[in-house]
Enzyme design. Structure first.
Site, PDB file in Angstrom:
ATOM      1  N   GLU A 166     -62.806  12.457 -37.687  1.00  0.00           N
ATOM      2  CA  GLU A 166     -63.760  13.351 -37.909  1.00  0.00           C
ATOM      3  C   GLU A 166     -64.885  13.056 -38.785  1.00  0.00           C
ATOM      4  OE1 GLU A 166     -61.542  16.412 -39.850  1.00  0.00           O
ATOM      5  OE2 GLU A 166     -60.490  16.953 -38.098  1.00  0.00           O
ATOM      6  N   GLU A 355     -55.074  16.373 -33.817  1.00  0.00           N
ATOM      7  CA  GLU A 355     -54.570  17.105 -34.812  1.00  0.00           C
ATOM      8  C   GLU A 355     -54.674  18.392 -34.660  1.00  0.00           C
ATOM      9  OE1 GLU A 355     -56.404  16.374 -38.584  1.00  0.00           O
ATOM     10  OE2 GLU A 355     -56.291  14.368 -38.373  1.00  0.00           O
TER      11      GLU A 355
HETATM   12  C1  GAL Z   1     -58.287  16.862 -40.958  1.00  0.00           C
HETATM   13  C2  GAL Z   1     -57.911  15.523 -41.394  1.00  0.00           C
HETATM   14  C3  GAL Z   1     -56.364  15.477 -42.081  1.00  0.00           C
HETATM   15  C4  GAL Z   1     -55.896  16.393 -42.626  1.00  0.00           C
HETATM   16  C5  GAL Z   1     -56.315  17.746 -41.929  1.00  0.00           C
HETATM   17  C6  GAL Z   1     -55.499  18.919 -42.623  1.00  0.00           C
HETATM   18  O1  GAL Z   1     -59.466  17.365 -41.312  1.00  0.00           O
HETATM   19  O2  GAL Z   1     -58.297  14.420 -40.405  1.00  0.00           O
HETATM   20  O3  GAL Z   1     -56.856  14.078 -42.944  1.00  0.00           O
HETATM   21  O4  GAL Z   1     -56.367  16.719 -44.087  1.00  0.00           O
HETATM   22  O5  GAL Z   1     -57.556  18.188 -41.617  1.00  0.00           O
HETATM   23  O6  GAL Z   1     -56.602  19.489 -43.735  1.00  0.00           O
END
Ligand code: GAL
Length: 447
Positions: A166, A355
């Site tokens: 990200e 994710e």
């Molecule tokens: C993403 C990040 C993760 C985690 C997730 C939930 O942006 O890559 O490290 O924190 O969000 O907030």
């Protein structure tokens, strides 16, 4: 909905990140990272929390990887803490850091879990930040050196690489808003950090490919489905286009060889002073897969007073919609929209959701931990992913964020995203109902 509906070659996984779980911040010669320093500052992190111990994964990784095995999750994405390998960011290698990740990788392989390495998940070595960090063009050299070292030491056993996690979030929150490490603010810091991170995206990818031809290389983009707050309002519609360019296209389009989305976000013209020589060509890299990280949607309202974008986000709680502890709207269709949109780009061949997950409070009932809201969130997103797949859109994998409750950046330990609960006083792990559900789903019991 069954696992088999997604096809045999669909990758099922879980994701973590070094600073959020490892702890051991000075163990075995690790150097400080920007998060070690940022979390010591006053009023930056909820409750004054930090990642000094976190989930103590540095000592408990065996237990956690066995839990992945127990949950029958075949793919595991984790990140390398750059300052464990290079305590000063460049120069001297800390072989104890290499040993640690070797143990992690070897255990995964022993248990038939496929490792996916994220090379940069936001924890820049502090020594490099002292020289300007991502705003210093030398970061391309520093990063390239670090990437080569990782591929040389781990590439005999690992072939899946995510170059950056990200980049929009770590440059935006860390170099524009100042709410994440290293806490810098302002347009100039932001635009230089963006350009250098975008160059690292491609430089890192090219290095991996040159050292390991059989590698599977991608990078991970945050994506929030963006819509105008008032659907029919022309100003809100235009504001939504600007925000979409900023949040969702800023890093994706340059790596695809399309340059920055300047037409839709004219403020990006100010990036020109950071662009040199062949940079615009060098931004291009042919990714084997595109990592897509989806959590929510944003509704955008025109706001003349908001600098640079003339737009603002309307918070989920102000819209009275179902939302998570992060105040992110639960909007499963966002994953469908994101997959559909990414499919329209010619240069994207393969999409992996690297994710997706949710922070909700958990309820203890005897020995069980009931987290129906998280389970429902995951199921409803998987249904929309399947819809996209059935309509013929490319999407080849899904990684849940995340394995264990952990340090959630500026929000500290308050939001809990884990499939596994961690009691941070005792470090005891307990599989939540969502974890059991994922295990049963992966064992093909279906819904
Ligand atoms: C993403 C990040 C993760 C985690 C997730 C939930 O942006 O890559 O490290 O924190 O969000 O907030």
């Amino acid at each position: 909905m069954n696992r088999s509906d997604f096809g045999e070659d669909f990758c099922w996984g879980v994701s973590t990140a070094a600073y959020q779980i490892e702890g051991g911040i000075t163990a075995d010669g690790k150097g400080p990272s920007i998060w070690d320093v940022f979390t010591q500052k006053k009023n930056k992190i909820f409750g004054g929390h930090n990642g000094n111990i976190a989930c103590d994964y540095y000592n408990k990784f065996t237990e956690d990887i066995y839990l992945i095995y127990q949950l029958k999750i075949p793919h595991y994405r984790f990140s390398i803490a750059w300052s464990r390998i290079f305590p000063e960011g460049v120069g001297r290698i800390n072989y104890k850091g290499i040993d640690f990740y070797n143990k992690v990788i070897n255990l995964c392989l022993e248990l038939d879990i496929e490792p996916w390495i994220t090379l940069y998940h936001w924890d820049l070595p502090e020594e490099l930040q002292k020289k300007g960090g991502w705003t210093n063009r030398d970061v391309i050299q520093w990063f390239s050196n670090y990437v080569s070292c990782c591929v040389q030491h781990f590439g005999d056993r690992v072939s899946n690489w995510i170059v950056l996690n990200e980049p929009m979030v770590f440059t935006g929150a860390g170099y524009f808003l100042g709410v994440h490490a290293p806490g810098k603010k302002g347009l100039n810091n932001f635009l230089s950090a963006v350009h250098h991170a975008a160059l690292c995206q491609s430089a890192g990818g090219n290095i991996i490919k040159s050292l390991q031809t059989s590698s599977n290389v991608g990078t991970s983009f945050s994506h929030s489905h963006v819509e105008p707050y008032r659907q029919e309002d022309e100003k809100d519609q235009k504001a939504a286009v600007r925000v979409d360019a900023l949040l969702n296209r800023l890093f994706l389009e340059p790596v695809l060889g399309m340059g920055y989305p300047i037409d839709d976000l004219p403020i990006l013209k100010r990036m020109e002073k950071h662009i040199k020589g062949n940079d615009m060509q060098d931004l291009h890299f042919k990714m084997d897969f595109t990592g897509l990280q989806v959590y929510t949607r944003e509704l955008i309202q025109h706001d003349f007073w908001m600098p640079f974008v003339q737009a603002r986000l309307i918070k989920a709680s102000d819209r009275f919609v179902h939302h998570t502890i992060m105040n992110w709207e639960v909007h499963p269709n966002s994953i469908y929209e994101a997959i559909k949109k990414f499919n329209q780009y010619e240069g994207i061949n393969k999409i992996i959701i690297t994710e997706n997950g949710a922070a909700f409070d958990d309820f203890f009932y005897g020995e069980s931990i009931i987290d129906d809201l998280r389970k429902d969130y995951i199921k409803s997103h998987l249904k929309k992913l399947l819809k996209a797949k059935e309509e013929g859109f490319k999407v080849n994998g899904y990684f849940i964020w995340t394995l264990t409750d952990n340090f959630e950046w500026a929000e500290g330990y308050k939001p809990k995203f884990g499939l596994i609960h961690v009691d941070f006083n005792t470090q005891k792990r307990t599989i939540k109902d969502s974890g059991k559900w994922y295990r049963d789903f992966l064992s093909s019991a279906g819904l």
